[in-house]
Design a protein around this motif. Sequence first.
Motif, PDB file in Angstrom:
ATOM      1  N   VAL A  95       6.449   1.821   1.314  1.00 48.83           N
ATOM      2  CA  VAL A  95       5.817   3.043   0.910  1.00 48.83           C
ATOM      3  C   VAL A  95       5.369   3.918   1.856  1.00 48.83           C
ATOM      4  O   VAL A  95       4.796   3.522   3.113  1.00 48.83           O
ATOM      5  N   SER A 134       3.124   7.526   3.015  1.00 49.04           N
ATOM      6  CA  SER A 134       1.975   8.484   2.577  1.00 49.04           C
ATOM      7  C   SER A 134       1.862   9.463   3.907  1.00 49.04           C
ATOM      8  O   SER A 134       1.834   9.089   4.940  1.00 49.04           O
ATOM      9  N   ASP A 182       7.113   6.119  -3.075  1.00 45.08           N
ATOM     10  CA  ASP A 182       6.818   4.629  -2.816  1.00 45.08           C
ATOM     11  C   ASP A 182       8.224   3.973  -3.362  1.00 45.08           C
ATOM     12  O   ASP A 182       8.837   4.434  -4.456  1.00 45.08           O
ATOM     13  N   THR A 239      11.724   7.441   3.758  1.00 50.71           N
ATOM     14  CA  THR A 239      11.552   6.009   2.941  1.00 50.71           C
ATOM     15  C   THR A 239      12.749   5.433   2.428  1.00 50.71           C
ATOM     16  O   THR A 239      12.839   4.372   2.612  1.00 50.71           O
ATOM     17  N   VAL A 247      -2.227   2.100   0.050  1.00 53.77           N
ATOM     18  CA  VAL A 247      -0.924   1.006   0.476  1.00 53.77           C
ATOM     19  C   VAL A 247      -1.312  -0.413   0.267  1.00 53.77           C
ATOM     20  O   VAL A 247      -2.495  -0.536   0.847  1.00 53.77           O
ATOM     21  N   THR A 275       2.950  10.712  -1.310  1.00 54.88           N
ATOM     22  CA  THR A 275       3.322   9.502  -0.944  1.00 54.88           C
ATOM     23  C   THR A 275       4.866   9.316  -1.854  1.00 54.88           C
ATOM     24  O   THR A 275       5.291   9.902  -2.828  1.00 54.88           O
ATOM     25  N   THR A 335      -5.588   0.382  -1.482  1.00 57.72           N
ATOM     26  CA  THR A 335      -5.792   1.819  -1.535  1.00 57.72           C
ATOM     27  C   THR A 335      -7.097   2.269  -0.931  1.00 57.72           C
ATOM     28  O   THR A 335      -7.366   3.379  -0.521  1.00 57.72           O
TER      29      THR A 335
END
Length: 421
Positions: free
Chosen positions: A383, A385, A371, A412, A55, A369, A49
């Motif tokens: 994941v 973003s 996930d 995703t 991530v 995001t 992160t």
Amino acid sequence: MLENDRQDPFEDRLGAALRDAGDGFEADRAALVTAGRVRGRRALLRRRTAVVGGVAGVALAGVGGALVLPADDQAAPARSTAASAGTPNGEATAATAAFTGDDLLRELKGLLPRGTYGEESGRGSDHQLGPAAHLVYDDGAGAAAIGMGFARVEPGSTQARQLAACPDHNVTPYDDCTSDRLPDGSTLRLYQGYEYPDLRVDTKLWTADLVTAEGQHVSVSEWNSPAEKGAPVSRDEPPLSTERLRTLVTAGVWREVVDSIPKSPKPSRSTAPRAERPEVSGKSVGDTLAALLPGKLDVVARGGQESEYAYVVVDDGKGRSLVQVNVQYGMADGAGQVYAGGEILPDGTRLVTRQEPGEKAGSGVVMWTVDTLRPGPAGFRVVISAFNTGDQNKDATRDAPALTMEQLREITLSEEWDRLQ
């Protein structure tokens, strides 16, 4: 080898052969690295992160290599030796040259400009964590921490290439970086950046990484502070210029230090190797992301890492927007914590969404995001973003990311990611 007990070159070569034969008595470092790597992949889930905006990532570690004894040097400090076992018929015995932590500190101080020292620590070449040296150096302009590390890497491996490559500005902000191939085939990377990627503190980090054609890795790090973290800045810049870093990291003695690291023993034939899924190619990750984007978005830049992580910068006519993706195996252990309060889809996929401020230096940046964790023992995680800027280290350039949360969700959950498993 002790100064008063020099042997001729034939005896040196014989000693090296005997040491190779005795490698089976060393600790199983390969198993330790494998186990540590699995734990590290999970721990670094939270740490990337700070580097790539929320991530997970992987840090690699290298072992393996050959032992080469240094040439006769009357100026070299006496080093500790460990006798190896003789042959069964008692024909020969040999001694393995080793560096102590004090040896490393002595060599390091001998290569630095005149100054004063404090807070010294060192690990010898036989330490289970590998040899290292650290001290606080003051040339009169302010105290600064300097550290050195030594390891073996597989020539031509992913790790060797990563150590030679300058980072992507979209991933890590820095002031300068060069990577050169030296006449002997070694690669040298000189980097000037910051301890904190989000620049919340002005601590500068300058590094030099040398990787030889034989796989010897020597690294030097210096800061403009007496400690890596948690200490106030004591000077404008670290004490060693780029040229001094180059001179320090390429000193011949450091290759001898790497050569003195005990080799990992060969695995037993009766022990089956542990099956481990390969890392996902960063190129495949980036290509899949680009192919799944809505047609109205123009991809104006792209990049990433050699494995697992990739990004694109898109423009919908309203400004640039960074979109990044991370794909990893082995993430099932963190499901209970990471996906608590999220959805569980009919096929068992777990999903959480987040809309939060960016975590780097850019002002007004937001990060949206989605996930996901696919069902099954592989722990396959995807994941994605999106940001309201083309570079999360810079200020926001638009009100919201170019992709909506619904579009991020659709991308995703695409079955195209399953093809990478």
